[in-house]
Design a protein around this motif. Sequence first.
Motif, PDB file in Angstrom:
ATOM      1  N   LEU A  24       0.823  -1.349  -0.076  1.00 40.20           N
ATOM      2  CA  LEU A  24       0.016  -0.133   0.080  1.00 40.20           C
ATOM      3  C   LEU A  24       0.913   1.084  -0.101  1.00 40.20           C
ATOM      4  O   LEU A  24       1.947   1.212   0.334  1.00 40.20           O
ATOM      5  CB  LEU A  24      -1.087  -0.024   1.182  1.00 40.20           C
ATOM      6  N   LEU A  67       1.177   4.879   1.788  1.00 43.09           N
ATOM      7  CA  LEU A  67       0.510   5.747   3.198  1.00 43.09           C
ATOM      8  C   LEU A  67       0.864   6.951   2.954  1.00 43.09           C
ATOM      9  O   LEU A  67       2.264   7.289   2.788  1.00 43.09           O
ATOM     10  CB  LEU A  67       1.050   4.960   4.312  1.00 43.09           C
ATOM     11  N   ASN A  86      -4.285   5.696   3.886  1.00 51.91           N
ATOM     12  CA  ASN A  86      -4.123   4.939   2.727  1.00 51.91           C
ATOM     13  C   ASN A  86      -4.395   5.939   1.782  1.00 51.91           C
ATOM     14  O   ASN A  86      -5.441   6.692   1.609  1.00 51.91           O
ATOM     15  CB  ASN A  86      -4.867   3.817   2.538  1.00 51.91           C
ATOM     16  N   LYS A 105      -7.668   6.255  -0.410  1.00 52.88           N
ATOM     17  CA  LYS A 105      -8.797   7.081   0.270  1.00 52.88           C
ATOM     18  C   LYS A 105      -8.590   8.630   0.024  1.00 52.88           C
ATOM     19  O   LYS A 105      -9.387   9.400   0.123  1.00 52.88           O
ATOM     20  CB  LYS A 105      -8.953   6.865   1.501  1.00 52.88           C
ATOM     21  N   TYR A 112     -14.796   8.365   1.863  1.00 53.83           N
ATOM     22  CA  TYR A 112     -14.930   6.949   2.473  1.00 53.83           C
ATOM     23  C   TYR A 112     -16.778   6.800   2.330  1.00 53.83           C
ATOM     24  O   TYR A 112     -17.492   7.510   2.344  1.00 53.83           O
ATOM     25  CB  TYR A 112     -14.772   7.302   4.094  1.00 53.83           C
ATOM     26  N   TRP A 166       2.239  -4.710   3.568  1.00 54.76           N
ATOM     27  CA  TRP A 166       1.417  -4.819   4.686  1.00 54.76           C
ATOM     28  C   TRP A 166       1.773  -5.793   5.858  1.00 54.76           C
ATOM     29  O   TRP A 166       1.556  -5.521   7.066  1.00 54.76           O
ATOM     30  CB  TRP A 166       0.242  -5.401   4.251  1.00 54.76           C
ATOM     31  N   ASP A 172      -7.918  -9.888  10.806  1.00 54.23           N
ATOM     32  CA  ASP A 172      -7.109  -9.523   9.483  1.00 54.23           C
ATOM     33  C   ASP A 172      -7.007 -10.774   8.515  1.00 54.23           C
ATOM     34  O   ASP A 172      -7.334 -11.760   8.727  1.00 54.23           O
ATOM     35  CB  ASP A 172      -5.699  -9.114   9.754  1.00 54.23           C
ATOM     36  N   ASP A 226     -12.775  -6.720   4.544  1.00 55.53           N
ATOM     37  CA  ASP A 226     -12.174  -5.594   4.294  1.00 55.53           C
ATOM     38  C   ASP A 226     -11.195  -5.714   3.289  1.00 55.53           C
ATOM     39  O   ASP A 226     -10.517  -6.746   3.018  1.00 55.53           O
ATOM     40  CB  ASP A 226     -11.932  -4.961   5.475  1.00 55.53           C
ATOM     41  N   GLU A 229      -8.223  -2.950   3.369  1.00 55.66           N
ATOM     42  CA  GLU A 229      -7.309  -2.447   4.214  1.00 55.66           C
ATOM     43  C   GLU A 229      -6.989  -3.311   5.394  1.00 55.66           C
ATOM     44  O   GLU A 229      -8.007  -3.135   6.314  1.00 55.66           O
ATOM     45  CB  GLU A 229      -7.505  -1.138   4.368  1.00 55.66           C
ATOM     46  N   ASP A 289      -3.498  -7.837   3.271  1.00 53.42           N
ATOM     47  CA  ASP A 289      -4.966  -7.194   2.962  1.00 53.42           C
ATOM     48  C   ASP A 289      -5.819  -7.995   2.296  1.00 53.42           C
ATOM     49  O   ASP A 289      -5.483  -9.225   2.021  1.00 53.42           O
ATOM     50  CB  ASP A 289      -4.497  -5.857   2.223  1.00 53.42           C
ATOM     51  N   THR A 347     -15.622  -2.660   1.310  1.00 55.05           N
ATOM     52  CA  THR A 347     -14.805  -1.757   1.953  1.00 55.05           C
ATOM     53  C   THR A 347     -15.149  -0.262   1.753  1.00 55.05           C
ATOM     54  O   THR A 347     -16.279  -0.030   1.188  1.00 55.05           O
ATOM     55  CB  THR A 347     -13.457  -1.887   1.164  1.00 55.05           C
ATOM     56  N   LEU A 398     -13.265   1.832   0.669  1.00 52.14           N
ATOM     57  CA  LEU A 398     -12.252   2.506  -0.484  1.00 52.14           C
ATOM     58  C   LEU A 398     -13.215   2.778  -1.684  1.00 52.14           C
ATOM     59  O   LEU A 398     -14.044   2.005  -1.881  1.00 52.14           O
ATOM     60  CB  LEU A 398     -11.363   1.597  -0.808  1.00 52.14           C
TER      61      LEU A 398
END
Length: 311
Positions: free
Chosen positions: A20, A22, A36, A39, A97, A117, A210, A238, A240, A245, A268, A270
């Motif tokens: 990802l 950031l 992220n 977004k 979002y 990740w 996760d 999800d 993220e 991920d 998500t 996203l």
Amino acid sequence: MGGVLDSVNQRTQLVGQNRLELLMFRLNSGQLYGINVFKVKEVLPCPALTLLPHSSKVVRGIAHVRGRTISILDLSVATGGRPLQDISKGFIIITEYNNSVQGFLVGAVERIVNLNWEAISSPPKGSGRAHYLTAVTEVDKKLVEILDVERILAEVSPPSENLSEDLYNKGQGADHRLNTVLIVDDSSVARAQIRRCCESMGLDTVVLNDGRQAYEHLKTLLAEGHNPADRYILLISDIEMPEMDGYTLTASIKNDPDLAGLYVMLHTSLSGVFNQAMVDKVGADDFLAKFHPDELARRVLAQQERQEVAA
């Protein structure tokens, strides 16, 4: 158009690689935070704000950006800190979002970093701000805290979690062979929303934090002689998440002949033009933007019905 397509191609190269980008920023102190890049629509110096009477203390005002009026939320206040003082020197991070656009007021914006990740972990237990964190990582030997923006937004403007009466009754009246949904999300707010939606339809749930936990859980079921596709209606994941991920989890499932039959829906906050290309690349069966309880319920029930027909 060529530039957009090039950008889509560049971003989708990260899919399945568990990476990802950031955007790092600061609030009132030297502590680094991250969000992220997927977004983030743009970052701007803080414009003049118009105050809104009787609004949440988190909302510092509204701003007119690119012909649109958006709410500006002070991330320092949202996470229990003191308000940012000289907002004329601050920045707003415009984000999208759950199909809504808002601006986050921050003290300073640093830079964008590309991370794996696997280098991102769940927040340590007992952390004073763990209530507002989904993950932590380290960049240049400095701790970066990744905020649970879904929790912040849910506290400022709580979404409706109630199912419509017809879907509630349909769910409660269903009698299907499979009755359990596997939920994977690093946000405690999102996990609770999805779990309550499914359980209000009379379904059982298994909830994990996760992608790595989920993949190990599925492999354990296989080792014990169980087919996950015969145990779960579907997996709702999800995108993220620390460790692994949702894209990588989906690709790992669909590339494994013993797991590929499990129906995977990516769910998500996203938003943006990249999602469908990514979903197609990893082979997800469905994609849904958060959080619309009626639409989530419809898709879960539809998958139950498909399984009954195939059985």
